[in-house]
Scaffold this motif. Structure first.
Motif, mmCIF file in Angstrom:
data_model
loop_
_atom_site.group_PDB
_atom_site.id
_atom_site.type_symbol
_atom_site.label_atom_id
_atom_site.label_comp_id
_atom_site.label_asym_id
_atom_site.label_seq_id
_atom_site.Cartn_x
_atom_site.Cartn_y
_atom_site.Cartn_z
ATOM 1 N N VAL A 1 53.221 -7.009 -149.381
ATOM 2 C CA VAL A 1 52.735 -8.384 -149.611
ATOM 3 C C VAL A 1 51.470 -8.616 -148.791
ATOM 4 O O VAL A 1 50.487 -9.205 -149.290
ATOM 5 N N GLU A 2 51.481 -8.174 -147.542
ATOM 6 C CA GLU A 2 50.309 -8.372 -146.680
ATOM 7 C C GLU A 2 49.093 -7.625 -147.212
ATOM 8 O O GLU A 2 47.957 -8.104 -147.105
ATOM 9 N N LYS A 3 49.317 -6.448 -147.815
ATOM 10 C CA LYS A 3 48.192 -5.689 -148.400
ATOM 11 C C LYS A 3 47.604 -6.411 -149.599
ATOM 12 O O LYS A 3 46.388 -6.456 -149.792
ATOM 13 N N VAL A 4 48.488 -7.000 -150.426
ATOM 14 C CA VAL A 4 48.033 -7.710 -151.620
ATOM 15 C C VAL A 4 47.216 -8.941 -151.238
ATOM 16 O O VAL A 4 46.204 -9.263 -151.874
ATOM 17 N N TYR A 5 47.615 -9.614 -150.155
ATOM 18 C CA TYR A 5 46.969 -10.868 -149.755
ATOM 19 C C TYR A 5 45.936 -10.684 -148.640
ATOM 20 O O TYR A 5 45.456 -11.665 -148.086
ATOM 21 N N ASN B 1 59.588 -11.274 -153.658
ATOM 22 C CA ASN B 1 59.463 -11.181 -155.114
ATOM 23 C C ASN B 1 58.519 -12.256 -155.659
ATOM 24 O O ASN B 1 57.679 -11.986 -156.520
ATOM 25 N N ASP B 2 58.658 -13.483 -155.125
ATOM 26 C CA ASP B 2 57.774 -14.572 -155.557
ATOM 27 C C ASP B 2 56.327 -14.303 -155.171
ATOM 28 O O ASP B 2 55.397 -14.611 -155.936
ATOM 29 N N ALA B 3 56.138 -13.725 -153.978
ATOM 30 C CA ALA B 3 54.774 -13.450 -153.507
ATOM 31 C C ALA B 3 54.090 -12.381 -154.346
ATOM 32 O O ALA B 3 52.862 -12.404 -154.516
#
Length: 527
Positions: free
Chosen positions: A180-184, A212-214
């Motif tokens: 998630v941190e990589k995507v954002y 999952n939501d992120a």
């Protein structure tokens, strides 16, 4: 010339003028009469009151109690074999008055009815033996033995395994969050980081949903998506299972799935003779003159933490504190010494290294670097190492044992060990030597050493071996009781009580030659 062979008359159809009674077929001093007589004089009103009444009639609890105790005395532990004996064995038929309860009735009475009642009945029998001068409650010998539970040896739950699985889920959750941190990473708005420390079933599910939501609508590696789906399906369920298992474990490190009250213990008499771990219970016993005076059950593998409860149970049930207590080194701890001292019980209890100290003393061995051998100046509160260097007090701290007992530890450190020619023999620390001293424990050990090496202490140590250990030998080998028949700690308490009572009555029957006259004369003074 051959002699005429004469046989005794054998005629199965021969009629008797008067049919023989079972009482005529039971010898006067037979153990079954001892069981019958003693249980007849025991108060079981509380057990009788546990019956609700109404409906069909019930077998009398006194009769069932006699039958089960006598069965255990005869090494019969299966309810089906007891049922069979009631149909075939004259002694059982005489004892039951020809009543023939089936195995379900016998098992329900043993496993359910006797719960909460047998311990009081056992203590009444012990007090009866005390009044007859057979045993004393003032002088007891304590030891423990492990008996296998009626549980599957290969279906178990380990506390360490649960902890490892929880940590693995926690680690994998962090790994999923890293995606998630990589995507954002190139965006200003970053989702709040979940709490990975205090995780349970609900929080794990919430964290998975948050991840999952992120990642919803984002381009994510196929393997990450598969792992996330697997986590959503399995991890909350697994965490809920771990929570239930930890609630069953409590302070233990293992339990059996087929008897959750049983803990896996290493036993000496393993069925494969290889020291394999098996589910079992730690039976704590007090004896006097090879009679059992008290018993308690523990779910821990070590004996050290069981003594306080065992002694308190003795005092509570007899309303009397023993004067002396003898036990081996498995019970030698500061907490136990302190508790016995507070109760004014003279404790002949060994501690770790007691035998080594005695052997070293005989051989003239002396380790000058051991903290016990260092010179101590009480006025300045200073120790001195073999080179004469002062070791000053650098503070003290308190720590608690697993039972919550608080110990006070004092620490002393040398000023400078660099260049000391004896450093290699003195200690292996990279820094200046530090020693820790527990003055209360030192005092208690010195007191125990004085008692154990005295004339009375030597006699007590010798007697302990053939007093309490002989009882365990009789139960496990002569009575062949090496595995419980019932499951659950409440039912197991009943069963060990039956074994204890059977052991006492069996031994009593062997020591009393003319039981009827002896018992009747003593019992008439009591009732």
């Amino acid at each position: 010339m051959s002699r005429k062979i004469i046989f005794k008359t054998y005629d199965q159809d021969q009629l008797s003028l008067l049919p023989p009674s079972y009482d005529e077929l039971v010898p006067v001093n037979h153990p079954v009469r001892i069981v019958n007589k003693i249980i007849d004089h025991i108060d079981i009103s509380a057990l009788e009151a546990s019956y609700k009444g109404g409906g069909t009639s019930s077998y009398h609890p006194r009769m069932l109690l006699k039958v089960i105790i006598y069965a255990y005395l005869r090494n019969l532990y299966s309810s089906r074999k007891i049922e069979q004996a009631l149909h075939e064995n004259i002694h059982f038929m005489w004892l039951s008055g020809q009543s023939r309860p089936d195995h379900n009735t016998i098992n329900d009475f043993r496993g359910k009815r006797l719960q909460g009642h047998l311990k009081k009945i056992f203590h009444q029998v012990v007090l009866l033996l005390v009044e007859q001068g057979v045993i004393s409650l003032k002088d007891i010998y304590v030891d423990g033995t492990k008996i296998e539970a009626n549980a599957n040896r290969y279906t178990f739950v380990w506390g360490k395994s649960i902890k490892t699985s929880r940590e693995r889920i926690k680690k994998q959750l962090k790994e999923l969050w890293s995606h998630v941190e990589k995507v954002y990473k190139d965006e200003q708005h970053i989702p709040n980081t979940p709490d990975f420390e205090a995780i349970d079933a609900e929080k794990v599910e919430a964290t998975i949903n948050q991840i999952n939501d992120a990642l919803q609508g984002r381009e994510v590696d196929k393997k990450v998506r598969q792992k996330l789906n697997y986590a959503k399906k399995n991890w909350p369920t697994n965490m809920a299972k771990y929570q239930k298992q930890e609630a069953i474990l409590k302070e233990r490190n293992s339990y059996s799935k087929t008897d959750p009250d049983a803990t896996f213990m290493r036993m000496k008499d393993d069925h494969m003779q290889n020291g394999q771990l098996k589910p079992g219970y730690n039976v704590q016993a007090s004896t006097n003159n090879q009679y059992l005076t008290n018993y308690t059950l523990a779910q821990t593998t070590a004996d050290t933490t069981t003594l306080k409860e065992h002694v308190s149970d003795h005092i509570e049930n007899y309303n009397e504190t023993p004067e002396t207590l003898t036990a081996d080194a498995g019970y030698g701890s500061e907490e136990n010494y302190t508790d016995l001292e507070d109760k004014n019980i003279t404790a002949f209890v060994k501690y770790n290294y007691f035998h080594k100290e005695q052997q070293d003393e005989k051989k003239g061995k002396n380790n000058p670097f051991h903290p016990e051998q260092l010179h101590y100046n009480k006025g300045t509160d200073t120790y001195y190492c073999p080179m004469g260097q002062a070791m000053t007090n650098i503070g003290s701290h308190k720590k608690k044992t697993k039972n919550g007992f608080e110990q006070e530890i004092h620490r002393y450190q040398a000023q400078n060990c660099n260049g000391c020619p004896l450093r290699g023999l003195c200690h292996k620390s990279k820094h200046d030597r530090i020693i820790e001293r527990n003055y209360n424990l030192m005092r208690l050990k010195a007191k125990a050493r004085t008692l154990l090496t005295g004339e009375q202490g030597i006699a007590k140590r010798k007697q302990r071996c053939w007093d309490v250990e002989a009882v365990f030998g009789n139960i496990k080998h002569n009575m062949n009781f090496k595995r419980f028949m019932l499951r659950g700690i409440d039912k197991v308490r009943v069963e060990i009580g039956l074994i204890a009572m059977a052991h006492n009555l069996k031994k009593y029957s062997l020591t009393v030659q003319d039981f009827t006259a002896t018992f009747q004369s003593n019992i008439s003074n009591r009732f």
